[in-house]
Motif scaffolding. Structure first.
Motif, mmCIF file in Angstrom:
data_model
loop_
_atom_site.group_PDB
_atom_site.id
_atom_site.type_symbol
_atom_site.label_atom_id
_atom_site.label_comp_id
_atom_site.label_asym_id
_atom_site.label_seq_id
_atom_site.Cartn_x
_atom_site.Cartn_y
_atom_site.Cartn_z
ATOM 1 N N ARG A 177 -7.802 12.254 -14.912
ATOM 2 C CA ARG A 177 -8.692 11.182 -15.151
ATOM 3 C C ARG A 177 -9.092 10.766 -13.485
ATOM 4 N NH1 ARG A 177 -5.638 6.759 -12.632
ATOM 5 N NH2 ARG A 177 -7.120 5.125 -13.326
ATOM 6 N N LEU A 178 -10.079 9.983 -13.415
ATOM 7 C CA LEU A 178 -10.662 9.603 -12.361
ATOM 8 C C LEU A 178 -10.717 7.937 -12.294
ATOM 9 C CD1 LEU A 178 -12.429 10.252 -9.430
ATOM 10 C CD2 LEU A 178 -14.360 9.723 -11.028
ATOM 11 N N GLY A 179 -9.689 7.529 -11.192
ATOM 12 C CA GLY A 179 -9.656 6.090 -11.160
ATOM 13 C C GLY A 179 -10.292 5.532 -10.062
ATOM 14 N N TYR A 180 -9.777 4.486 -9.316
ATOM 15 C CA TYR A 180 -10.513 4.005 -8.360
ATOM 16 C C TYR A 180 -10.302 4.632 -6.758
ATOM 17 C CZ TYR A 180 -12.303 0.488 -11.754
ATOM 18 O OH TYR A 180 -12.905 -0.032 -12.672
ATOM 19 N N GLY A 181 -9.395 5.717 -6.841
ATOM 20 C CA GLY A 181 -8.975 6.137 -5.898
ATOM 21 C C GLY A 181 -7.918 5.992 -4.641
ATOM 22 N N ALA A 182 -7.254 4.637 -5.138
ATOM 23 C CA ALA A 182 -5.909 4.337 -4.637
ATOM 24 C C ALA A 182 -4.798 5.053 -4.943
ATOM 25 C CB ALA A 182 -5.828 2.774 -4.728
ATOM 26 N N GLY A 183 -4.609 5.727 -5.990
ATOM 27 C CA GLY A 183 -3.666 6.535 -6.515
ATOM 28 C C GLY A 183 -2.444 5.554 -7.236
ATOM 29 N N HIS A 184 -2.899 4.468 -7.643
ATOM 30 C CA HIS A 184 -1.862 3.692 -7.868
ATOM 31 C C HIS A 184 -0.861 4.280 -9.249
ATOM 32 C CE1 HIS A 184 -2.774 0.330 -5.333
ATOM 33 N NE2 HIS A 184 -3.713 0.057 -5.855
ATOM 34 N N TYR A 185 -1.717 4.877 -10.139
ATOM 35 C CA TYR A 185 -1.112 5.122 -11.299
ATOM 36 C C TYR A 185 -0.580 6.519 -11.177
ATOM 37 C CZ TYR A 185 -2.534 1.575 -14.675
ATOM 38 O OH TYR A 185 -2.385 0.245 -15.213
ATOM 39 N N ASP A 186 -1.128 7.603 -10.473
ATOM 40 C CA ASP A 186 -0.659 8.767 -10.157
ATOM 41 C C ASP A 186 0.916 8.357 -9.690
ATOM 42 O OD1 ASP A 186 -2.193 10.568 -11.029
ATOM 43 O OD2 ASP A 186 -3.404 10.203 -9.216
ATOM 44 N N ARG A 187 1.134 7.593 -8.491
ATOM 45 C CA ARG A 187 2.484 7.305 -7.970
ATOM 46 C C ARG A 187 3.283 6.575 -8.923
ATOM 47 N NH1 ARG A 187 -0.837 6.068 -3.473
ATOM 48 N NH2 ARG A 187 -1.107 4.169 -4.034
ATOM 49 N N THR A 188 2.749 5.574 -9.837
ATOM 50 C CA THR A 188 3.673 4.905 -10.752
ATOM 51 C C THR A 188 4.053 5.679 -11.760
ATOM 52 O OG1 THR A 188 2.339 2.817 -10.331
ATOM 53 C CG2 THR A 188 3.660 2.937 -12.292
ATOM 54 N N LEU A 189 3.298 6.567 -12.501
ATOM 55 C CA LEU A 189 3.614 7.553 -13.301
ATOM 56 C C LEU A 189 4.855 8.616 -12.757
ATOM 57 C CD1 LEU A 189 0.562 8.401 -15.126
ATOM 58 C CD2 LEU A 189 2.425 7.167 -16.249
ATOM 59 N N ALA A 190 4.652 9.034 -11.549
ATOM 60 C CA ALA A 190 5.655 9.813 -10.917
ATOM 61 C C ALA A 190 7.051 9.265 -10.687
ATOM 62 C CB ALA A 190 5.133 10.578 -9.598
ATOM 63 N N ALA A 191 7.065 7.828 -10.837
ATOM 64 C CA ALA A 191 7.905 7.164 -10.142
ATOM 65 C C ALA A 191 9.081 6.376 -11.377
ATOM 66 C CB ALA A 191 7.738 5.936 -9.183
ATOM 67 N N LEU A 192 8.022 6.181 -12.497
ATOM 68 C CA LEU A 192 8.830 5.374 -13.497
ATOM 69 C C LEU A 192 9.619 6.177 -14.318
ATOM 70 C CD1 LEU A 192 6.015 3.293 -14.996
ATOM 71 C CD2 LEU A 192 7.788 2.422 -13.499
ATOM 72 N N GLN A 193 10.914 5.822 -14.693
ATOM 73 C CA GLN A 193 11.911 6.377 -15.390
ATOM 74 C C GLN A 193 12.510 5.434 -16.365
ATOM 75 O OE1 GLN A 193 12.491 9.705 -15.515
ATOM 76 N NE2 GLN A 193 11.142 10.112 -13.637
ATOM 77 N N PRO A 194 12.475 6.134 -17.779
ATOM 78 C CA PRO A 194 11.752 7.317 -18.292
ATOM 79 C C PRO A 194 10.321 7.025 -18.113
ATOM 80 C CG PRO A 194 12.376 5.698 -20.184
ATOM 81 C CD PRO A 194 12.921 5.372 -18.852
ATOM 82 N N THR A 195 9.651 8.295 -18.015
ATOM 83 C CA THR A 195 8.241 8.439 -17.940
ATOM 84 C C THR A 195 7.621 7.952 -19.138
ATOM 85 O OG1 THR A 195 8.495 10.374 -16.638
ATOM 86 C CG2 THR A 195 6.208 9.921 -17.296
ATOM 87 N N PRO A 196 6.612 7.004 -18.857
ATOM 88 C CA PRO A 196 5.992 6.211 -20.238
ATOM 89 C C PRO A 196 4.901 7.496 -20.807
ATOM 90 C CG PRO A 196 5.724 4.911 -18.455
ATOM 91 C CD PRO A 196 6.370 6.049 -17.783
ATOM 92 N N VAL A 197 4.445 7.093 -22.036
ATOM 93 C CA VAL A 197 3.429 8.106 -22.495
ATOM 94 C C VAL A 197 2.168 7.328 -21.841
ATOM 95 C CG1 VAL A 197 2.075 8.547 -24.835
ATOM 96 C CG2 VAL A 197 4.508 8.523 -24.794
ATOM 97 N N ALA A 198 1.164 8.226 -21.262
ATOM 98 C CA ALA A 198 0.089 7.616 -20.629
ATOM 99 C C ALA A 198 -1.290 7.896 -21.428
ATOM 100 C CB ALA A 198 -0.009 8.602 -19.251
ATOM 101 N N LYS A 256 0.870 -1.125 -0.094
ATOM 102 C CA LYS A 256 0.154 0.010 -0.104
ATOM 103 C C LYS A 256 0.735 1.277 0.178
ATOM 104 C CE LYS A 256 -3.897 2.296 2.507
ATOM 105 N NZ LYS A 256 -4.864 1.932 3.418
ATOM 106 N N GLY A 257 0.740 2.261 -0.988
ATOM 107 C CA GLY A 257 1.239 3.537 -1.099
ATOM 108 C C GLY A 257 2.432 3.407 -1.636
ATOM 109 N N GLN A 258 2.752 2.156 -2.398
ATOM 110 C CA GLN A 258 3.963 2.098 -3.134
ATOM 111 C C GLN A 258 3.567 2.121 -4.669
ATOM 112 O OE1 GLN A 258 7.371 1.968 -1.926
ATOM 113 N NE2 GLN A 258 6.153 2.803 -0.241
ATOM 114 N N PRO A 259 4.234 2.752 -5.599
ATOM 115 C CA PRO A 259 4.332 2.520 -7.070
ATOM 116 C C PRO A 259 4.079 1.187 -7.590
ATOM 117 C CG PRO A 259 6.517 3.304 -6.660
ATOM 118 C CD PRO A 259 5.837 3.303 -5.240
#
Length: 200
Positions: A137-158, A88-91
């Motif tokens: 976007r409105l997801g499911y509220g857990a923030g999975h993709y926001d954390r993941t996009l902020a962490a991944l390098q290089p940043t994927p095209v979303a 929980k809380g991790q990308p």
């Protein structure tokens, strides 16, 4: 526009949009999803990513599996990946996937590769329960993709994937919300937004 924390509003909106989508008959969703698939196929041809991360279909979302089967079969150099939800809380991380990959199920009951190589996909297909004209976007509220996009390098095209029923006037994004680069619905393609728009 950043607004005060409004979890209750978002939760109610999410429940409404997911409920409407799940109430739609398969015969009504099928042509919408077919149109989305055609638009995604064109976008993948246009952007030509070497690797794509996608999600297993959940709660009436667009099913990208047939598209990924064809996309992989057309070029042996291409790679596809599925997300693995961690603590929980991790990308999230992404593991390579093929039609023959052995699968397990996460705490939400969603299949993911049981083991395999972890990769950073060049492009992500991200489901949206709702979206607005700026690509938020409105997801499911857990923030999975926001954390993941902020962490991944290089940043994927979303690439956000939704049906037009989820279109909102303004999601009123929070400071941590990240816009999609593209939004694809049955009506077509919108974008680029966010970082990609600034670089265009």
């Amino acid at each position: 526009m950043n607004v005060p924390d409004d979890r209750a509003r978002r939760k109610a909106l999410r429940l409404e949009l997911v409920g409407r989508r799940q109430a739609m008959a398969a015969s009504a969703l099928a042509p919408l999803h077919a149109a989305i698939e055609a638009h995604l196929d064109a976008l993948l041809t246009r952007l030509a990513p070497p690797s794509v991360g996608f999600t297993w279909p959940y709660r009436g979302e667009f099913d990208a599996l047939p598209l990924m089967h064809r996309w992989l079969a057309a070029d042996p150099g291409r790679r596809a990946a599925l997300p693995v939800v961690g603590d929980k809380g991790q990308p999230m991380s992404f593991r390579l996937w093929t039609p023959d990959t052995a699968m397990a199920k996460d705490r939400y009951g969603i299949p993911y590769p049981a083991d395999g190589v972890t990769v950073v996909p060049a492009l992500l297909l991200i489901p949206c329960n709702g979206f607005d004209a700026r690509g938020y976007r409105l997801g499911y509220g857990a923030g999975h993709y926001d954390r993941t996009l902020a962490a991944l390098q290089p940043t994927p095209v979303a690439v956000g994937v939704a049906i037009e029923d989820g279109r909102l006037d303004d999601l009123l994004p929070q400071p941590h919300d990240l816009p999609m680069d593209w939004i694809v619905t049955e009506a077509g393609l919108e974008g680029p937004f966010g970082y990609r728009a600034a670089q265009a």
